[in-house]
Design an enzyme around this catalytic site. Sequence first.
Site, PDB file in Angstrom:
ATOM      1  N   ILE A  82       0.827  -1.208   0.000  1.00 30.62           N
ATOM      2  CA  ILE A  82       0.000   0.000   0.000  1.00 30.62           C
ATOM      3  C   ILE A  82       0.863   1.261   0.000  1.00 30.62           C
ATOM      4  O   ILE A  82       0.482   2.281  -0.589  1.00 30.62           O
ATOM      5  CB  ILE A  82      -0.974  -0.002   1.204  1.00 30.62           C
ATOM      6  CG1 ILE A  82      -1.995   1.132   1.082  1.00 30.62           C
ATOM      7  CG2 ILE A  82      -0.229   0.077   2.531  1.00 30.62           C
ATOM      8  CD1 ILE A  82      -2.849   1.072  -0.154  1.00 30.62           C
ATOM      9  N   GLU A 137      -7.532  -1.799   5.389  1.00 29.69           N
ATOM     10  CA  GLU A 137      -7.523  -2.444   6.707  1.00 29.69           C
ATOM     11  C   GLU A 137      -6.402  -3.471   6.818  1.00 29.69           C
ATOM     12  O   GLU A 137      -5.848  -3.936   5.833  1.00 29.69           O
ATOM     13  CB  GLU A 137      -8.867  -3.118   6.985  1.00 29.69           C
ATOM     14  CG  GLU A 137      -9.461  -3.927   5.835  1.00 29.69           C
ATOM     15  CD  GLU A 137      -8.630  -5.102   5.359  1.00 29.69           C
ATOM     16  OE1 GLU A 137      -8.068  -5.813   6.227  1.00 29.69           O
ATOM     17  OE2 GLU A 137      -8.530  -5.324   4.138  1.00 29.69           O
ATOM     18  N   GLY A 139      -5.992  -6.690   0.452  1.00 31.24           N
ATOM     19  CA  GLY A 139      -6.522  -5.710   1.390  1.00 31.24           C
ATOM     20  C   GLY A 139      -5.606  -4.499   1.448  1.00 31.24           C
ATOM     21  O   GLY A 139      -4.989  -4.112   0.453  1.00 31.24           O
ATOM     22  N   GLU A 140      -5.540  -3.874   2.607  1.00 28.14           N
ATOM     23  CA  GLU A 140      -4.696  -2.696   2.862  1.00 28.14           C
ATOM     24  C   GLU A 140      -5.186  -1.434   2.143  1.00 28.14           C
ATOM     25  O   GLU A 140      -4.641  -0.363   2.330  1.00 28.14           O
ATOM     26  CB  GLU A 140      -3.229  -2.941   2.451  1.00 28.14           C
ATOM     27  CG  GLU A 140      -2.565  -4.086   3.158  1.00 28.14           C
ATOM     28  CD  GLU A 140      -1.125  -4.319   2.696  1.00 28.14           C
ATOM     29  OE1 GLU A 140      -0.591  -3.486   1.919  1.00 28.14           O
ATOM     30  OE2 GLU A 140      -0.524  -5.327   3.109  1.00 28.14           O
ATOM     31  N   GLY A 141      -6.207  -1.557   1.272  1.00 30.65           N
ATOM     32  CA  GLY A 141      -6.624  -0.438   0.443  1.00 30.65           C
ATOM     33  C   GLY A 141      -5.992  -0.447  -0.925  1.00 30.65           C
ATOM     34  O   GLY A 141      -6.145   0.515  -1.695  1.00 30.65           O
TER      35      GLY A 141
END
EC number: 2.4.2.21
Length: 353
Positions: free
Chosen positions: A117, A175, A317-319
């Site tokens: 990210i 997240e 995830g992580e954006g």
Amino acid sequence: MSDPNSLPTRQKSLAPIKDLSALRRTLQALPAGDENAASTATAREEILTKPPGSLGRLEEIVAWLARWQGRYPPVMDDPQVCVFAGNHGVAETGVSAYPPVVTEQMVQNFERGGAAINQLSAELGAKVTVVPLELARPVNNFLHAPAMTEGEFLEAFQSGMHAVRPGASVLCPGEMGIGNTTAASAICFALLGGNPADWCGRGSGISIGTVERKIEVVSEAVRLHGNAISDGLDALRILGGREIAAMAGSIVAARLLAIPVMLDGFICSAAALALHCSGPGGLAHCMVGHSSMETGHRRLLAQLGLRPLLDLDLRLGEGTGAVLAALMARAALRCHLGMATFAEAGVNSGIAR
């Protein structure tokens, strides 16, 4: 053309939310977008040197930015990426490939700039805002008790709200939390029904046997708590985690501050589902960045009536998917503002069309 600095929403402070009833009232009265700004964007698209609609969803993105920033032209010069992190008591049931300590280790990696990210956000021109939420104190194992009390839930929700920077051009929430695909699956099953296996995937790469265990856990959780869940906020509090509640809070804050939101994958979309089930039109300011590989995400997006911009087989995830889509939004805006109109280019629009 509106002056972005004159928008009253840019100066608006976020009032504290005292209880769940107050939050429910907030979700019933969210501000609308600026249709004049969106119409101005659409009108310019119609006179640019291209066949009508030939840039497809890129045209939709520009109107969306204008509508929810409340200005024309919209901007993409100050995006915000927020990664919320929390731990889950349900991880103790053996539903994840990694122990909860990995959440804290990954937070340190985010803060050092060493995660995926960070690299994608740098390309977008955004610094990653990392928000760890009581990592040493996981939420309750929801097989034993609701994940959070009302007070804990509201604290996490408002942590997400306060993380949003007024004036950001777009918000990309992400997240990190070991066990949070199980929590997201439980939220979806509680709110949308079907078969628990419809919502339980391999998450971080768990074995088939562990997926079966996850299905059992999700089924049992909804059996235990189903009667206590009347809307999305109940599901989020009882089955979710601090980072999922915080993502939901950031989405609401963005709406109040006139900031469009680019949603990420399955867990982020589960947070959005909770809002959708608690207030009409609560996701109108959101686009979905991508469709993830996680089981249930496409089904969830269909239920929300949201169409992802990208499909890249992501499941990190992580954006990450939201940021990739935000890069595309920036390209769409550059094309919209930089292209010549038929009149400027001296092109006969009647012949071109």
